[in-house]
Scaffold this active site. Structure first.
Site, PDB file in Angstrom:
ATOM      1  N   GLU A 126       0.831  -1.208   0.000  1.00  0.00           N
ATOM      2  CA  GLU A 126       0.000   0.000   0.000  1.00  0.00           C
ATOM      3  C   GLU A 126       0.864   1.256   0.000  1.00  0.00           C
ATOM      4  O   GLU A 126       0.503   2.271  -0.604  1.00  0.00           O
ATOM      5  CB  GLU A 126      -0.952  -0.023   1.192  1.00  0.00           C
ATOM      6  CG  GLU A 126      -2.071  -1.044   1.019  1.00  0.00           C
ATOM      7  CD  GLU A 126      -2.935  -1.202   2.248  1.00  0.00           C
ATOM      8  OE1 GLU A 126      -4.174  -1.157   2.123  1.00  0.00           O
ATOM      9  OE2 GLU A 126      -2.368  -1.380   3.354  1.00  0.00           O
TER      10      GLU A 126
ATOM     11  N   GLU B  35      -4.222  -9.754   2.966  1.00  0.00           N
ATOM     12  CA  GLU B  35      -4.863  -9.561   4.269  1.00  0.00           C
ATOM     13  C   GLU B  35      -6.051 -10.477   4.523  1.00  0.00           C
ATOM     14  O   GLU B  35      -6.321 -10.831   5.678  1.00  0.00           O
ATOM     15  CB  GLU B  35      -5.314  -8.099   4.422  1.00  0.00           C
ATOM     16  CG  GLU B  35      -4.190  -7.118   4.704  1.00  0.00           C
ATOM     17  CD  GLU B  35      -3.561  -6.554   3.434  1.00  0.00           C
ATOM     18  OE1 GLU B  35      -2.921  -5.494   3.518  1.00  0.00           O
ATOM     19  OE2 GLU B  35      -3.720  -7.181   2.358  1.00  0.00           O
TER      20      GLU B  35
END
Length: 267
Positions: free
Chosen positions: A121, A142
């Protein structure tokens, strides 16, 4: 011990993540990135920023799951509940990643190894991504922990690979090697091992040599494309075009091109 270092060479600044614990980002990493990016963003002498990993084979492996588990237990003990109708306010990590996206300077990720979860990210928050060939993975796994990419991944990945591919990758928690990441458009260039930082510096120097006001306006417009109504984006584009057209630097460059009968690519 500090987790990042900042070096300047001319008008290009390089942030190196030198000592993340086991290659993981944590609150201390975020705090140092916050301070460093705020300082660079306020310095008009800085025209480009490069971010890279200082641990061999690691950009940032991912956010510390130990820290996330501790946070989860603390919040549960306090009886914290979440209501989707009441959005959670921005956190420090959101401020850092947002600053990278909104600074008028180009930000280039020199990916030298693992970049998953929060590390990926961070790379997605950069404007350009250069990745080294090698045996490592990039992506957003995730869901395998029962959580989701919570620092912009679900919003930024579709803009790069489209909704269908972004769903396939995030729903499966699938990570990919650098070669596939390049094919998918997750990274802009693939370079030999050990060359990402060098190539990122080349690109940073190239863009830093261009008129900074024009670079900043272009970044602002392209970043906003799709996030605002088209008519609003077009209105801002023509406004910023005129702003640049009236600038001393643009007039000087156009006059020089016309006087020398140059090609626009050599202006």
């Amino acid at each position: 011990m500090p987790q990042i270092s900042v070096e300047r060479s001319g008008n290009v600044a390089t942030i190196t993540i030198t000592n993340p614990p086991h290659g993981f980002m944590d609150a201390a990493t975020v705090a140092e990135l916050d301070a460093a990016t705020a300082e660079l963003d306020a310095d008009p002498a800085v025209r480009a920023i490069v971010i890279t990993g200082g641990v061999p084979g690691v950009f940032i492996r991912h956010y510390s799951v130990r820290e996330l588990e501790t946070l989860a237990r603390q919040l549960r003990e306090r009886g914290v509940a979440v209501d989707p109708a009441r959005p959670v306010p921005p956190r420090d990590i959101d401020r850092v990643f947002g600053r990278l996206e909104t600074t008028p300077r180009p930000v280039i990720a020199a990916i030298n190894g693992f970049a998953m979860g929060g590390g990926f990210e961070l790379a997605l928050s950069c404007d350009l991504r250069i990745a080294e060939e090698g045996q490592y993975e990039l992506g957003l796994p995730e869901v395998r922990l029962g959580i989701l990419p919570g620092a912009g991944g679900t919003q930024k990945l579709p803009a790069l690979v489209g909704t269908a591919r972004a769903l396939e990758m995030t729903l499966r928690g699938r990570t990919v090697g650098p070669a596939e990441a390049h094919r998918l458009g997750l990274v802009h260039e693939l370079v030999p091992p050990g060359r990402a930082l060098e190539r990122a510096h080349q690109l940073a120097a190239e863009i830093a040599a261009l008129p900074p006001r024009a670079v900043g306006h272009i970044k602002r417009l392209v970043r906003a494309a799709g996030a605002v109504p088209r008519d609003e984006g077009l209105a801002l584009e023509r406004t910023l075009f005129l702003d640049l057209l009236l600038s001393d630097e643009a007039l000087e460059r156009m006059s020089r091109m016309n006087a020398d009968d140059r090609d626009i690519r050599d202006a």
